[in-house]
Design an enzyme around this catalytic site. Structure first.
Site, PDB file in Angstrom:
ATOM      1  N   ASP A 125     -10.900   3.073   4.354  1.00 20.34           N
ATOM      2  CA  ASP A 125     -11.331   1.820   3.925  1.00 20.34           C
ATOM      3  C   ASP A 125     -12.573   1.444   3.959  1.00 20.34           C
ATOM      4  OD1 ASP A 125      -8.946  -0.018   3.889  1.00 20.34           O
ATOM      5  OD2 ASP A 125      -8.714  -0.208   5.873  1.00 20.34           O
ATOM      6  N   GLN A 139      -4.382  -1.545   9.786  1.00 14.86           N
ATOM      7  CA  GLN A 139      -4.214  -2.803   9.040  1.00 14.86           C
ATOM      8  C   GLN A 139      -4.769  -4.083   9.896  1.00 14.86           C
ATOM      9  OE1 GLN A 139      -3.090  -3.460   5.957  1.00 14.86           O
ATOM     10  NE2 GLN A 139      -3.953  -5.378   6.447  1.00 14.86           N
ATOM     11  N   LYS A 155       0.959  -1.279  -0.012  1.00 14.09           N
ATOM     12  CA  LYS A 155      -0.153  -0.036   0.094  1.00 14.09           C
ATOM     13  C   LYS A 155       0.958   1.187  -0.079  1.00 14.09           C
ATOM     14  CE  LYS A 155      -3.736  -2.558   2.204  1.00 14.09           C
ATOM     15  NZ  LYS A 155      -4.528  -2.698   3.666  1.00 14.09           N
TER      16      LYS A 155
END
Ligand code: NAP
Length: 283
Positions: free
Chosen positions: A121, A98, A54
């Site tokens: 997200d 994460q 990422k």
């Protein structure tokens, strides 16, 4: 005729190139550099790889990326304090924690603490609600990546039967919600571990989406001839990445199929960049 392979690497690259071009324009017009802050707690090897990928993708597309590494034993309060600091930092447009977090941490409380305008997200209930109502701020990255693949591959959805296997908050549920939106207009069935006779339901799918987490769960006989098969699964089997679909058998029956690796996986990161750019614009 062999199934058309839906090339996630190529589609993701075109999304990333578009994000890179739009990022340059945003910087030139406003001086704002889209900035993603990633938080990694502990050192789960798979999470390390995801976070690194990422970060790399951000930098390549001209976005700024900052990684906050915390010890595996970090207490809940300390992680919440970091999220709070990132929420308040006006130079940061996207916050990503994460997953999975170490077991002693309450993931729901942490994810809910991310201010919805930086929740790239799209896991926050506010963003889920907006998506459900068809007025999204951000779309959850993996389902949004699948929608992009269907669109770019000219796969018709209106009036067709889409079957989603899996009902997680991250993939299955939002996937079904996007397919049923006005304008997409699929007729959607969601299957899960308690679904009876899943094979017969899958065989009625014009579009079959597998997000199960079981290697090669979808066998050839579960695929209707000519169906489009989207494999979201990423499973590690003997150091090899395997999807949730028996690719060899399904591709002999399907009209189009995504491979693993090189299918949905690369799309997820591309959509994360897209969301971070959107957030910077909204700021
Ligand atoms: P998850 O939270 O474990 O959810 C799996 C779903 O599959 C659950 O709803 C479960 O049903 C259902 N299921 C399990 N066994 C089943 C069975 N025998 N028959 C029917 N349904 C069954 O997983 P997830 O986070 O959604 O991820 C799914 C897969 O996608 C995983 O392989 C994951 O690694 C992959 N993934 C890929 C990406 C990407 O970027 N490509 C992103 C996220 C996830 P219940 O709800 O009844 O338990």
């Amino acid at each position: 005729m062999p199934a058309q392979i839906i090339d996630g690497i190529a589609i993701a690259e075109s999304v990333r190139n578009q994000v890179a071009a739009e990022t340059q324009s945003l910087i030139a017009e406003t001086g704002i550099v889209p900035h993603l802050a990633a938080v990694l707690v502990g050192n789960d090897p798979a999470s390390e790889v995801y976070v690194r990928n990422k970060e790399r993708a951000c930098l390549k597309a001209g976005l700024k990326s900052t990684l906050h590494r915390l010890d595996a034993a970090t207490p809940q309060a300390e992680l919440l304090a970091l999220v709070d600091a990132l929420n308040r930092d006006t130079t940061i447009h996207g916050i990503l924690v994460q997953l999975p977090l170490p077991k002693h941490l309450d993931s729901t409380q942490i994810l809910d603490a991310i201010v919805p305008t930086k929740d790239v997200d799209a896991f926050h209930p506010e963003n889920t609600g907006l998506m459900l109502q068809g007025r999204p701020r951000f779309l959850p990255c993996t389902p949004a990546g699948v929608m992009k693949m269907l669109h770019v591959s000219n796969i018709a959805t209106a009036g067709r039967h889409a079957v989603v296997i899996g009902r997680s908050d991250i993939v299955g549920k939002p996937m079904a919600a996007l397919l049923v939106q006005k304008g997409v207009d699929a007729t959607v069935t969601i299957c899960h571990s308690r679904t009876a006779d899943i094979g017969s339901i899958c065989r009625t799918a014009d579009i079959l989406i597998a997000a199960v987490g079981i290697p090669e769960f979808v066998k050839g006989h579960m695929v209707k001839p000519g169906a489009v098969v989207i494999d979201v699964g990423i499973n590690r089997v003997n150091e090899r990445l395997v999807g949730d679909v028996d690719y060899a058998a399904a591709s002999a029956v399907a009209s189009a199929i995504t491979p693993v690796p090189g299918g949905v996986g690369p799309m997820t990161i591309a959509m994360l960049l897209q969301n971070t750019l959107t957030s910077a614009r909204l700021s």
